[in-house]
Design a protein around this motif. Structure first.
Motif, PDB file in Angstrom:
ATOM      1  N   VAL A 137      19.886 -19.931  42.469  1.00  0.00           N
ATOM      2  CA  VAL A 137      19.447 -19.305  41.337  1.00  0.00           C
ATOM      3  C   VAL A 137      19.921 -18.153  41.258  1.00  0.00           C
ATOM      4  N   ARG A 138      20.164 -17.832  40.102  1.00  0.00           N
ATOM      5  CA  ARG A 138      21.056 -16.247  39.574  1.00  0.00           C
ATOM      6  C   ARG A 138      19.689 -15.258  40.069  1.00  0.00           C
ATOM      7  N   ALA A 139      20.035 -14.100  40.653  1.00  0.00           N
ATOM      8  CA  ALA A 139      18.975 -13.119  40.820  1.00  0.00           C
ATOM      9  C   ALA A 139      19.562 -11.684  40.207  1.00  0.00           C
ATOM     10  N   TYR A 140      18.415 -10.955  39.997  1.00  0.00           N
ATOM     11  CA  TYR A 140      19.062  -9.624  39.407  1.00  0.00           C
ATOM     12  C   TYR A 140      18.311  -8.596  39.806  1.00  0.00           C
ATOM     13  N   ALA A 141      18.892  -7.507  39.925  1.00  0.00           N
ATOM     14  CA  ALA A 141      18.356  -6.188  40.749  1.00  0.00           C
ATOM     15  C   ALA A 141      17.537  -5.698  39.333  1.00  0.00           C
ATOM     16  N   VAL A 142      16.269  -5.551  39.603  1.00  0.00           N
ATOM     17  CA  VAL A 142      15.370  -5.018  38.564  1.00  0.00           C
ATOM     18  C   VAL A 142      14.598  -3.685  38.930  1.00  0.00           C
ATOM     19  N   ALA A 143      14.664  -2.636  38.323  1.00  0.00           N
ATOM     20  CA  ALA A 143      13.905  -1.401  38.628  1.00  0.00           C
ATOM     21  C   ALA A 143      12.682  -1.577  37.976  1.00  0.00           C
ATOM     22  N   PHE A 144      11.599  -1.512  38.830  1.00  0.00           N
ATOM     23  CA  PHE A 144      10.209  -1.299  38.109  1.00  0.00           C
ATOM     24  C   PHE A 144       9.568   0.066  38.626  1.00  0.00           C
ATOM     25  N   PRO A 145       9.220   0.429  37.584  1.00  0.00           N
ATOM     26  CA  PRO A 145       8.508   1.982  37.776  1.00  0.00           C
ATOM     27  C   PRO A 145       7.537   2.087  38.777  1.00  0.00           C
ATOM     28  N   GLY A 146       7.749   2.813  39.956  1.00  0.00           N
ATOM     29  CA  GLY A 146       6.510   3.017  40.958  1.00  0.00           C
ATOM     30  C   GLY A 146       6.941   1.991  41.910  1.00  0.00           C
ATOM     31  N   PHE A 147       7.713   0.835  41.672  1.00  0.00           N
ATOM     32  CA  PHE A 147       8.093  -0.117  42.887  1.00  0.00           C
ATOM     33  C   PHE A 147       9.442  -0.185  43.321  1.00  0.00           C
ATOM     34  N   GLY A 148      10.301   0.376  42.784  1.00  0.00           N
ATOM     35  CA  GLY A 148      11.703   0.680  42.932  1.00  0.00           C
ATOM     36  C   GLY A 148      12.280  -0.482  42.713  1.00  0.00           C
ATOM     37  N   VAL A 149      13.510  -0.843  43.209  1.00  0.00           N
ATOM     38  CA  VAL A 149      14.286  -1.960  42.651  1.00  0.00           C
ATOM     39  C   VAL A 149      14.266  -3.153  43.508  1.00  0.00           C
ATOM     40  N   LEU A 150      13.764  -4.328  42.987  1.00  0.00           N
ATOM     41  CA  LEU A 150      13.554  -5.561  43.683  1.00  0.00           C
ATOM     42  C   LEU A 150      14.490  -6.762  43.080  1.00  0.00           C
ATOM     43  N   MET A 151      14.831  -7.421  43.728  1.00  0.00           N
ATOM     44  CA  MET A 151      15.508  -8.679  43.483  1.00  0.00           C
ATOM     45  C   MET A 151      14.601  -9.745  42.903  1.00  0.00           C
ATOM     46  N   VAL A 152      15.013 -10.185  41.487  1.00  0.00           N
ATOM     47  CA  VAL A 152      14.153 -11.120  40.850  1.00  0.00           C
ATOM     48  C   VAL A 152      14.891 -12.181  40.415  1.00  0.00           C
ATOM     49  N   ARG A 153      14.575 -13.382  40.564  1.00  0.00           N
ATOM     50  CA  ARG A 153      15.378 -14.574  40.130  1.00  0.00           C
ATOM     51  C   ARG A 153      15.013 -14.589  38.685  1.00  0.00           C
ATOM     52  N   GLU A 154      16.139 -15.465  38.227  1.00  0.00           N
ATOM     53  CA  GLU A 154      16.467 -15.476  36.798  1.00  0.00           C
ATOM     54  C   GLU A 154      15.074 -16.376  36.027  1.00  0.00           C
ATOM     55  N   THR A 155      14.764 -17.340  37.354  1.00  0.00           N
ATOM     56  CA  THR A 155      13.685 -18.071  36.593  1.00  0.00           C
ATOM     57  C   THR A 155      12.397 -17.521  36.366  1.00  0.00           C
ATOM     58  N   GLU A 156      12.213 -16.471  37.072  1.00  0.00           N
ATOM     59  CA  GLU A 156      10.951 -15.590  37.118  1.00  0.00           C
ATOM     60  C   GLU A 156      10.534 -14.639  36.252  1.00  0.00           C
ATOM     61  N   MET A 157      11.795 -14.196  35.356  1.00  0.00           N
ATOM     62  CA  MET A 157      11.608 -13.216  34.485  1.00  0.00           C
ATOM     63  C   MET A 157      11.445 -13.738  33.203  1.00  0.00           C
ATOM     64  N   ILE A 158      10.953 -12.937  32.267  1.00  0.00           N
ATOM     65  CA  ILE A 158      10.917 -13.343  30.868  1.00  0.00           C
ATOM     66  C   ILE A 158      11.180 -11.908  30.315  1.00  0.00           C
ATOM     67  N   ARG A 159      12.052 -11.952  28.886  1.00  0.00           N
ATOM     68  CA  ARG A 159      12.618 -10.785  28.361  1.00  0.00           C
ATOM     69  C   ARG A 159      11.360 -10.047  27.642  1.00  0.00           C
ATOM     70  N   VAL A 160      11.386  -8.758  27.497  1.00  0.00           N
ATOM     71  CA  VAL A 160      10.383  -8.066  26.779  1.00  0.00           C
ATOM     72  C   VAL A 160      11.364  -7.384  25.694  1.00  0.00           C
ATOM     73  N   GLU A 161      10.862  -7.654  24.376  1.00  0.00           N
ATOM     74  CA  GLU A 161      11.693  -7.103  23.145  1.00  0.00           C
ATOM     75  C   GLU A 161      11.320  -5.763  22.973  1.00  0.00           C
ATOM     76  N   LYS A 162      12.201  -4.950  22.560  1.00  0.00           N
ATOM     77  CA  LYS A 162      11.948  -3.485  22.576  1.00  0.00           C
ATOM     78  C   LYS A 162      10.736  -3.223  21.724  1.00  0.00           C
ATOM     79  N   GLY A 163       9.877  -2.265  22.078  1.00  0.00           N
ATOM     80  CA  GLY A 163       8.806  -1.936  21.614  1.00  0.00           C
ATOM     81  C   GLY A 163       7.666  -2.956  22.022  1.00  0.00           C
ATOM     82  N   GLY A 164       7.761  -3.932  22.744  1.00  0.00           N
ATOM     83  CA  GLY A 164       6.964  -5.025  22.999  1.00  0.00           C
ATOM     84  C   GLY A 164       6.104  -4.619  24.374  1.00  0.00           C
TER      85      GLY A 164
END
Ligand SMILES: [Zn+2]
Length: 147
Positions: A120-147
């Motif tokens: 499964v594709r995985a992405y490096a994602v930066a979470f404030p306070g948690f650093g950069v973590l690897m997240v699988r594509e299937t675990e993520m949902i997109r957040v629209e701007k302002g949402g």
């Protein structure tokens, strides 16, 4: 004044179009199509190469804001020690409402090798306070701007 190169090629394309020929190459045009097969294939190739150059390879791109409603991984095993360890690991991960920013993707980042067995594709994602973590594509949902 001489016409620019762009003006001349635009004129040429229009001239070919007026004659019912492919505006890209001047070749014969199958009925109802704007460009011949060859020119369409070339354009598709350009688009693919362009996408590859930008590093696009999946659902998400650098800069996307994402949330992880539920981290994947293992379900409870029944072994108290193992389950406690899993729970502790989960507790250190960002909560579902935490919004992260995609830093890179499976192709451009060094991330593809991080999860060699998942397929499964995985992405490096930066979470404030948690650093950069690897997240699988299937675990993520997109957040629209302002949402
Ligand atoms: Zn053509």
């Amino acid at each position: 004044m001489r016409a620019t190169k762009a003006e001349r090629s635009a004129e040429l394309r229009q001239y070919r179009r007026d004659l019912g020929l492919c505006p890209g190459c001047g070749g014969d045009l199958p009925g109802g199509q704007k460009y011949c097969e060859g020119c369409r294939a070339t354009a598709t190739g350009y688009r693919r190469a362009d996408r590859a150059k930008k590093g696009y390879s999946g659902k998400f791109q650098s800069g996307n804001r994402v949330r992880v409603p539920r981290w994947g991984g293992q379900d409870a095993t029944g072994d108290k020690g193992v389950d406690a360890h899993l729970a502790a690991t989960l507790a250190r991960l960002p909560p579902p409402e935490c919004v992260g920013v995609v830093q890179g993707n499976a192709r451009s980042g060094a991330s593809a090798s991080s999860m060699p067995h998942s397929g499964v594709r995985a992405y490096a994602v930066a979470f404030p306070g948690f650093g950069v973590l690897m997240v699988r594509e299937t675990e993520m949902i997109r957040v629209e701007k302002g949402g």
